[in-house]
Design an enzyme around this catalytic site. Sequence first.
Site, mmCIF file in Angstrom:
data_model
loop_
_atom_site.group_PDB
_atom_site.id
_atom_site.type_symbol
_atom_site.label_atom_id
_atom_site.label_comp_id
_atom_site.label_asym_id
_atom_site.label_seq_id
_atom_site.Cartn_x
_atom_site.Cartn_y
_atom_site.Cartn_z
ATOM 1 N N LYS A 26 0.112 27.038 16.015
ATOM 2 C CA LYS A 26 -0.440 27.036 14.652
ATOM 3 C C LYS A 26 -1.027 25.844 14.076
ATOM 4 C CE LYS A 26 3.381 23.381 15.465
ATOM 5 N NZ LYS A 26 4.907 23.479 15.394
ATOM 6 N N TYR A 251 -18.548 -1.358 5.527
ATOM 7 C CA TYR A 251 -18.010 -2.126 4.307
ATOM 8 C C TYR A 251 -16.873 -3.385 4.880
ATOM 9 C CZ TYR A 251 -19.601 2.322 2.666
ATOM 10 O OH TYR A 251 -19.884 3.642 1.795
HETATM 11 C C1 LIG Z 1 5.518 23.231 17.095
HETATM 12 C C2 LIG Z 1 6.617 23.772 17.087
HETATM 13 C C3 LIG Z 1 6.525 23.749 18.930
HETATM 14 C C4 LIG Z 1 5.691 23.519 19.925
HETATM 15 O O1 LIG Z 1 5.980 22.209 19.993
HETATM 16 P P1 LIG Z 1 4.830 21.529 20.976
HETATM 17 O O2 LIG Z 1 5.840 20.189 21.042
HETATM 18 O O3 LIG Z 1 3.690 20.941 20.762
HETATM 19 O O4 LIG Z 1 4.553 22.401 22.319
HETATM 20 C C5 LIG Z 1 7.506 24.598 19.439
HETATM 21 N N1 LIG Z 1 8.594 24.747 17.998
HETATM 22 C C6 LIG Z 1 8.515 24.800 15.887
HETATM 23 C C7 LIG Z 1 10.031 25.363 15.371
HETATM 24 C C8 LIG Z 1 7.562 23.898 16.473
HETATM 25 O O5 LIG Z 1 7.228 22.935 14.654
#
Ligand SMILES: *Cc1c(COP(=O)(O)O)cnc(C)c1O
Length: 355
Positions: A26, A251
């Site tokens: 993702k 800044y």
């Molecule tokens: C993002 C996600 C994962 C992966 O988690 P990691 O800690 O990056 O391995 C697994 N299951 C779900 C439902 C997620 O949303």
Amino acid sequence: MNNLEHNYKVLRSHINNDTELIAVLKASAYGSEIVRISNHLESLGVNQIAVAYVDEGVYLRKQGVKIPILVFYPQEENFEKIIKYNLEPSLYSIKTLIKFKKIINLQKKIKYPVHIKYNTGLNRIGFKPEKVKWIHKEVQDDSIHLKSVYSHLASSESSKKNPLSIKQINLFLKIKEYHQNHFVKKTKFHLLNSSGVFNYPEYQFNAVRCGIALHGYANKLEWDEKLKPIAELTSTICQIHRIKKGSNVGYDNGWIATKDSSIATLPIGHADGIGRHFGKQSGYVSIKGKLVPIVGNICMDMLMIDITDIECKEGDIVSIFGKQNNASRFAKMGDTISYELLTSLGKRVKRVIHK
Ligand SMILES: *Cc1c(COP(=O)(O)O)cnc(C)c1O
């Protein structure tokens, strides 16, 4: 790519031969480069990918990715797209299950692969465990193939006696038992993310869902040490100023030199994902193996570092995070986590892939 391969092999060595590894890609593979990473993982043996949203799956399909893609958080308005692009939805409520069934029935699909997500305690998304009987009734007909049943731990990296994790695991075991006693046997079960693989190897069931560990992090130093960061963020010094004691930098008088100093400017700023919380000597970047502080406030497009004690010149490469100063460590300096740091990198940051 070599480090990705290393991480994949480390993960595989921690999971059983008959447990599947679902690669979680993702947010553009955690801010890196989703297509090449997806293809490489497929060549290593990954046969299922997961993304958060439908458009991420559609993009992968348009780029030619053919293996099953699980969509964790599909939204009802995208259900038709899911079917059009042959994606597999996670259904997490009565409303989503009924609506999805209605659409596949209209389109006369049979055995469409879906996944059921239970909320065992994270309280984010998922069916209540007591809905298991209702779900059982709803997935009887031929339109649906219940490919997997899963849940997600709220603190998989906390110590093993964590009461919430124990409660979640026990609930999931009960759900699994009901499913196995009443449902067709082909359904798979999964619960663990990256840290879960290291912390609860005994609950890996039929699959694990790994994202951050493929990128080289697992939320604990001893686990991180087995992995290799796949991403390094570098920049180059575009100008150096020699300034007098008492001069200000950046800044809003963000930094005042306490002695005559050398300040280097880097062409990267908060628009690129290095947020203001890394400014004012919170964050340190690495030049020639030495850590130097970011001084003053981070600008939108640039930031300044104090190089008074380092031999360097305009054009030199600076590592913001990577091998030496890894993303997990750099993230902590800005009071955040590797996940947020990696996925916040802006579009202007060029992704270059090395062997
Ligand atoms: C993002 C996600 C994962 C992966 O988690 P990691 O800690 O990056 O391995 C697994 N299951 C779900 C439902 C997620 O949303």
